[in-house]
Structures are given as structure tokens and as C-alpha cells.
Design an enzyme around this catalytic site. Structure first.
Site, PDB file in Angstrom:
ATOM      1  N   ASP A  49      66.258 117.526 113.841  1.00 35.60           N
ATOM      2  CA  ASP A  49      65.395 118.682 113.659  1.00 35.60           C
ATOM      3  C   ASP A  49      64.131 118.431 114.507  1.00 35.60           C
ATOM      4  OD1 ASP A  49      64.056 120.946 112.387  1.00 35.60           O
ATOM      5  OD2 ASP A  49      62.921 119.423 111.268  1.00 35.60           O
TER       6      ASP A  49
ATOM      7  N   ASP B  44      60.462 120.489 114.305  1.00 35.36           N
ATOM      8  CA  ASP B  44      59.158 120.614 113.637  1.00 35.36           C
ATOM      9  C   ASP B  44      59.147 119.826 112.327  1.00 35.36           C
ATOM     10  OD1 ASP B  44      57.780 122.433 115.455  1.00 35.36           O
ATOM     11  OD2 ASP B  44      59.325 123.868 114.886  1.00 35.36           O
TER      12      ASP B  44
ATOM     13  N   GLY C 109      61.538 130.365 111.272  1.00 37.00           N
ATOM     14  CA  GLY C 109      61.406 131.276 112.399  1.00 37.00           C
ATOM     15  C   GLY C 109      60.105 132.045 112.296  1.00 37.00           C
TER      16      GLY C 109
ATOM     17  N   THR D 143      67.010 123.221 115.937  1.00 30.32           N
ATOM     18  CA  THR D 143      65.688 123.684 115.492  1.00 30.32           C
ATOM     19  C   THR D 143      65.600 125.193 115.462  1.00 30.32           C
ATOM     20  OG1 THR D 143      63.318 123.714 116.032  1.00 30.32           O
ATOM     21  CG2 THR D 143      64.818 123.513 117.877  1.00 30.32           C
TER      22      THR D 143
END
Ligand code: XBP
Ligand code: MG
Length: 261
Positions: free
Chosen positions: A14, A16, A56, A127
Site C-alpha cells: 500500500d 499512503d 479516494g 493504492t
């Protein structure tokens, strides 16, 4: 040992919260964009912690408006407005990142360097953020060719259903050409863990600033971070195979547990 453990063939990262603590930069970029347009929407740390459940940036803005300013969503140009605000936020984020203010988390550079040259180990990214934002983080930290270290890159631009849907991980698996059980995902959030798990991928959690107080059912182990040889990680839950920092041999031990349930 019973049975034949699945080979360990890939690490899917991943971005962030996992590679770096980027969420405060995302939050500043959202807030700065809103302010530039005269909107009195300001996301506090506390509110942003809640908003992170919606992955998102565009989806997060829409969710925020739905819950706090629903009338704004009736504007005929709302889709274009969210898209334009998000583009501006993305440009701002990338400028902020180019100022080099976010270091990679402990162990990330070390593990990536070890794994990129290891025979039989592939690397991937999954991601909900964009390609450009991944580059804005990784290139200043690891050099211009860093994207070539990865055999698969699944970003928010590639799917409609972002995390916790499995789509981003399924897309990474299809690029890797590997079954989920041969991979190991590294995630920092409950939505990320759910996404990887729904794709059938054993998952290690390294908690981040916004996610350390959560529970992670189904994770192989929950760690403070990957640690460094001179700075061990803290084991929060599960079994980390007896290691004190995460390197490939440690990941192999952690992954082997997945096959045994
Ligand atoms: C975390 C996210 C992202 C970022 C913002 O992504 O949910 O939406 O907060 O990035 P990851 P965008 O899956 O890497 O943890 O505004 O580009 O969506
Ligand atoms: Mg994350």
C-alpha cells in the site's frame, strides 16, 4: 512441519500510511484547495480520521459534502467541480511532496532495496491514490528508476471500486501473474486490510498515525512499522516470526504462517 507451504513470491505495498505518513500532506492539500476557492470547508485531524474510511480523494469530498453540505451536491456542475478541485489538490500535493517533507517510514527503503535484487521476489503497489502521487513520493526518495523496481502498479486510476473492494489487489495480482496465496500485502488501514483479504492475500499491518488505535481482524501480524536493525518494531498483535525488524527472511516466516492458518 506438515504440508507444503506456499512459496513466497511477491510483496504488494500500500502507499499512503504504509510507505510514508503522507495523509497530513493530503489533508493540507485538500484544505488549501478549498480555501483558495473560498469554501469554508476545513478538515481537522479528527474529521480527516473519519473521512479516511472513504478511500479516494474525489469519493472522500463527495462523502463529506453529502454528510455536511448536501445542497452543494444539487449543483448541476457538481461532478466537474469535484474533479477540478481534486485535480488542483493533486497538483498541490505533488508540489508539497517535491519539497521533500515526507520521509519513507522505517524499514521501507531497506526492504525495497533488498527485495528488488532478490531472485524469485516480485514487487507491486496497490493504492487508491494516483500514479503521479506515487511517483511524487518515491522518486525523490529512491531515484528516477524506482518505478521500474515494481512488477505491478495498481492505482486508483485503474479501477472504479477502490478499497475496501478487492479490485486494486486483484488487478495487481493479474499483473504479477501470481495466485494471492504466494503474495504478502503490507497495509496500514482497516479498509486496506479488507481489500487485500477480500482478494485472498495474506496481509501484514504496519499501523500509521491515523490508524494505530484500530483492530485488524485477519492480519498475520500488526506492527508499529517495519523497524530497522538498530531500532526494532513494536509487536502490537499476532506473531511476527520472532524477528525484531522486517527483512525478506522475516517476511518469509510471517508468510509461511498464512498457509498453516
Ligand atoms: C489512501 C487514500 C487516498 C489518499 C488521497 O490511499 O485513501 O485517497 O488519502 O489520495 P492508500 P487521492 O490506498 O495508498 O492507503 O486524493 O489521490 O485519492
Ligand atoms: Mg494506506
Amino acid at each position: 512441519m506438515k504440508g507444503h507451504p506456499m512459496p513466497f513470491s511477491a510483496i504488494i505495498f500500500d502507499v499512503d500510511g504504509t510507505l510514508a505518513e503522507t495523509e497530513e500532506v493530503h489533508r493540507s492539500a485538500f484544505n488549501e484547495t478549498f480555501a483558495r476557492h473560498g469554501f469554508e470547508w476545513s478538515w481537522s485531524r479528527e474529521l480527516y480520521g473519519e473521512l479516511l474510511k472513504v478511500t479516494g480523494g474525489k469519493e472522500r469530498m463527495r462523502h463529506y459534502l453529502q454528510t455536511t453540505h448536501p445542497a452543494v451536491l444539487d449543483r448541476p456542475d457538481i461532478d466537474g467541480m469535484i474533479k477540478a478541485l481534486h485535480e488542483e489538490k493533486t497538483a498541490l500535493y505533488q508540489t508539497m511532496m517535491s519539497e521533500g517533507r515526507v520521509p519513507l517510514r522505517p524499514g521501507i527503503a531497506r526492504l525495497l532495496h533488498e527485495a528488488k535484487d532478490a531472485p524469485g521476489i516480485k514487487l507491486a503497489i496497490s493504492t487508491t491514490t494516483s500514479n503521479g502521487n506515487v511517483e511524487a513520493l518515491l522518486i525523490p526518495a529512491l531515484g528516477a528508476d524506482v518505478i521500474d523496481w515494481f512488477n505491478a502498479l495498481a492505482t486508483g486510476e485503474d479501477v472504479t471500486a477502490k478499497k475496501p473492494a478487492p479490485d486494486l489487489y486483484l488487478y495487481a495480482l493479474s499483473q504479477l501473474g501470481l495466485p494471492p496465496q504466494e503474495c504478502l500485502a503490507i497495509e496500514d488501514s482497516v479498509v486496506g486490510l479488507r481489500s487485500a483479504t477480500a482478494a485472498g492475500i495474506p496481509t501484514l499491518v504496519t499501523v500509521s498515525a491515523y490508524t494505530r488505535d484500530n483492530e485488524y481482524p485477519g492480519a498475520l501480524a500488526v506492527l508499529s512499522d517495519l523497524g530497522e536493525p538498530d531500532r526494532p518494531f513494536e509487536l502490537i498483535a499476532g506473531d511476527a516470526g520472532g524477528c525484531a525488524h522486517v527483512d525478506l527472511s522475516c517476511l518469509e516466516k510471517i508468510h509461511a504462517k498464512a498457509g498453516r492458518g
